[in-house]
Structure formats: C-alpha cells, structure tokens
Design an enzyme around this catalytic site. Structure first.
Site, PDB file in Angstrom:
ATOM      1  N   HIS A 183      89.201  95.253  54.518  1.00 11.73           N
ATOM      2  CA  HIS A 183      88.838  94.102  54.341  1.00 11.73           C
ATOM      3  C   HIS A 183      88.003  94.241  53.052  1.00 11.73           C
ATOM      4  CE1 HIS A 183      87.047  89.884  54.937  1.00 11.73           C
ATOM      5  NE2 HIS A 183      86.031  90.399  54.109  1.00 11.73           N
ATOM      6  N   GLU A 184      86.963  94.908  53.212  1.00  8.15           N
ATOM      7  CA  GLU A 184      85.918  95.234  51.930  1.00  8.15           C
ATOM      8  C   GLU A 184      86.546  95.787  50.790  1.00  8.15           C
ATOM      9  OE1 GLU A 184      83.097  93.853  52.104  1.00  8.15           O
ATOM     10  OE2 GLU A 184      83.233  93.164  54.274  1.00  8.15           O
ATOM     11  N   HIS A 225      88.130  93.186  48.888  1.00 11.11           N
ATOM     12  CA  HIS A 225      87.271  92.399  47.803  1.00 11.11           C
ATOM     13  C   HIS A 225      87.265  92.970  46.645  1.00 11.11           C
ATOM     14  CE1 HIS A 225      85.974  89.236  50.143  1.00 11.11           C
ATOM     15  NE2 HIS A 225      85.372  90.110  51.217  1.00 11.11           N
ATOM     16  N   TYR A 252      83.614  83.665  44.292  1.00 10.28           N
ATOM     17  CA  TYR A 252      83.151  83.376  45.693  1.00 10.28           C
ATOM     18  C   TYR A 252      82.445  82.357  46.220  1.00 10.28           C
ATOM     19  CZ  TYR A 252      82.180  86.078  49.961  1.00 10.28           C
ATOM     20  OH  TYR A 252      82.429  86.666  51.318  1.00 10.28           O
ATOM     21  N   GLU A 297      88.269  85.657  50.636  1.00  8.43           N
ATOM     22  CA  GLU A 297      87.942  86.023  51.830  1.00  8.43           C
ATOM     23  C   GLU A 297      89.588  86.062  52.797  1.00  8.43           C
ATOM     24  OE1 GLU A 297      85.838  87.370  54.145  1.00  8.43           O
ATOM     25  OE2 GLU A 297      84.640  87.313  52.336  1.00  8.43           O
ATOM     26  N   ASP A 334      77.304  79.254  53.602  1.00 11.52           N
ATOM     27  CA  ASP A 334      78.285  80.253  53.356  1.00 11.52           C
ATOM     28  C   ASP A 334      79.022  80.020  52.096  1.00 11.52           C
ATOM     29  OD1 ASP A 334      80.107  82.343  54.082  1.00 11.52           O
ATOM     30  OD2 ASP A 334      81.599  81.152  55.204  1.00 11.52           O
ATOM     31  N   HIS A 384      83.821  81.842  54.679  1.00  8.71           N
ATOM     32  CA  HIS A 384      84.329  82.719  55.895  1.00  8.71           C
ATOM     33  C   HIS A 384      84.758  81.474  56.727  1.00  8.71           C
ATOM     34  CE1 HIS A 384      81.479  85.704  54.440  1.00  8.71           C
ATOM     35  NE2 HIS A 384      82.231  86.747  54.814  1.00  8.71           N
TER      36      HIS A 384
HETATM   37 ZN   LIG Z   1      84.814  89.255  53.109  1.00  2.62          ZN
END
Ligand SMILES: [Zn+2]
Length: 344
Positions: free
Chosen positions: A166-167, A170, A181, A190, A263, A268
C-alpha cells in the site's frame, strides 16, 4: 517536468486514531504529536530536495533496499542495519520489511516492467522501530517509515505485506498520475494503494479473486482486535466494528459518499467506492487482468481526476487492452456494469 504531488500517507487514517483516543487508548496522542513534530522537521529537507531535483533528471538506479533502525526515536535514516544483498539481521522486523519491499519491487518489475516507485530504480528506504509504540506506517514522498504498534491494538506495522504494498504504491502514484491527496482524487490515490496492496498479497499467497479475503491491514491487528481489519474491498463498511476503533465508515455506493472535510475530504473513506469496483471487476476477469487494466489506466490519469473521469479513463483502457488481446473481450462491459453497481 511533472509536478509530483507528495502525500504524507498513513495506513491508519485519522478517524480511527480519533476513535482510539475517545476509547482512552493512549497510543493516539503520542502518534499524533510524533507525526506533527516530524512533519515540521521534514518540510525543509523536502523543499531542498525538490529544488535540487528540478535541475537534473535522475539517473536510472538499481532500486536497492536500505533498512534503517530508528531505535524508537523519531529520526529517519538513523542507523543502517541491512542493505541490498547484505547479510540478514538478527532483528526479524528488519528482515521482514526487507523481504516485503523486495516482493513489492519484484511485482512491479515482473508484471509491468516498472522499476521501483519512480520507474527509474529509486532506492527503497525503509525505516523500522520509528517512535515508541508508534501505531502507524507512512510514505512521506520519498521513503517509508514503520512503527512497532502498541502490541495490543496493532502489532508491528512492518510485518504485513499489504501495508508495505500500500505505502510503496503511494510512491508509484506520486510518480505516475500524481493524484492530489484531497477529495475524490485523494480517494483514488488511497484506492490505488489498497488495490496493489491487496493484489501483491494475493500473488504472494497464491490466491485468486475468489479465494482472497480482500482485507487490508488484517495482519496488523493485535490480540485485542483479532478478526478485524482496516478496510474490506469486497464489502466496504464491514472491516471493523468495535469499542476501540468505532465502526468502519466506508461507503460502497455513491448514495452514501462522505462529503465532510475530515480525512482530507474522506480519502480513506470514499476509496471504498472504487475499491468495490475493483473487487467486482477482478472477480469477473481475474485479479491479474484487472490489475493490468488499473495500472495502464493510472498512467493516463491527471492529478485532479475524480471518480467520473476515472470511470471514463478506465473504460477507454479496457477497450484498448481488449483489442490488443491483453484482457478478456467482456472487460469493458464488465467494468461499466461494476461502476453502475456503485452508482457511477
Ligand atoms: Zn494510504
């Protein structure tokens, strides 16, 4: 040169940290103050690096892995404990993140011939044991950082392949579409991170769309929360419901899209909507074909792409890839129906 939008992207979203705080779990306060101090110190370094980067095109590198131990401080690149090809560490957390980053790197290279996060073989910098019982992991624009978790609610963040997938995705998004974002483009950012976190986990576990659990973060839940997860791509809104984290707020349909400002405008939260689309398409044409369609589409998106224009771009790619024989002929109609199922 393309303007690369950097995000400070954490795997555990702010609304979960807020719920934990309400439940009296003290990891929240500490986590937040670490992040804040840390961001302030980072700002100068990033400004310097981006002004430097604008002058020259970086040479192609080997996507080497460098694992650093923060030794429970808030410093990155503190002590180099393992580098590419070097001996294994006595610390299994170090070895695990080294292997996980290698699996993510191999996936992008072998599947899409895409090298590291930037397709120029950028080094993969991985910091472990960041902060004291720090319960998060993040991509900050040029490296990855993992906390140990508190051991009860969350275990070590460096141990789960979907978190690393996941990271690092990005990073891939940053260097391709550069999705901002915030709001729907942020939710797509995301979404892409969840998609490839899940796909890479499925590849490693030899799962198919039918046998995968489609959960994100299920392996970082501590003993208190066994059986819960951060997100479910198959059934957004059902990943968790407990006294510590509250209830999973993800919608699975445009009728329930979050319109608030928390958020970053629900990055998310509303990612649940395209996540559900990916699940539906992957179930119909298999995960590897859906992943190809999503990756090819990513390269055509703009920083401000919203859900509607994402749909248009993806259907266009579906047609193109089907004509080239790379995805099934039914892909465009399957994708169109899947978007309609979530109200798009
Ligand atoms: Zn993320």
């Amino acid at each position: 040169m393309k303007n690369h939008h950097r995000c400070n992207c954490h795997i555990i979203p702010p609304f979960i940290l807020d719920e934990l705080k309400k439940a009296g779990v003290d990891i929240t306060a500490q986590t937040k103050s670490i992040s804040r101090d840390f961001r302030l110190r980072r700002a100068d370094q990033l400004a310097f690096r981006s002004s430097e980067a604008s002058l020259v095109t970086p040479p192609v590198k080997n996507a080497d892995r460098f694992v650093y131990d923060s030794k429970t401080t808030q410093n990155q690149r503190l002590l180099l404990v393992r580098k590419e090809g070097g001996a294994a560490s006595a610390d299994q957390v170090v070895n695990q993140v080294y292997e996980n980053a290698g699996a993510v790197r191999s996936y992008y290279k072998n599947t899409f011939n895409y090298l590291s996060v930037d397709n120029h073989g950028a080094d993969l910098i991985l910091n472990v044991h960041f902060g004291k019982a720090y319960a998060n992991a993040f991509w900050d624009g040029d490296e990855m950082t993992f906390g140990d978790g508190d051991g009860q609610i969350f275990t070590n963040l460096a141990s789960a392949l979907d978190v690393t997938g996941h990271e690092l995705t990005h990073g891939v998004v940053q260097y391709t579409a550069g999705l901002t974002y915030q709001g729907q483009p942020g939710a797509l950012n995301e979404h892409y991170a969840d998609v490839f976190g899940s796909v890479i986990k499925q590849v490693a576990k030899h799962q198919t769309a039918a046998t995968a659990d489609w959960l994100i973060g299920d392996e970082i839940m501590g003993p208190t929360l066994t059986g819960q997860a951060l997100r479910s791509m198959k059934a957004p809104g059902t990943a968790y419901n407990n006294q510590f984290m509250g209830k999973d707020p993800q919608p699975a349909h445009m009728d329930n899209i979050y319109k608030g400002s928390a958020d970053n405008g629900g990055v998310h939260i509303n990612s649940g909507i395209p996540n559900k689309v990916f699940y539906l398409v992957a179930t119909a044409i298999e995960t590897d074909k859906a992943a190809l369609l999503w990756f090819e589409t990513l390269k055509t998106l703009k920083p401000t792409t919203n859900f509607k224009s994402f749909k248009t771009a993806l259907l266009k790619q579906a047609k193109k890839l089907a004509t080239a024989g790379k995805v099934p002929a039914t892909t465009e109609s399957v994708a169109k129906q899947s978007f309609q199922d979530v109200g798009l």
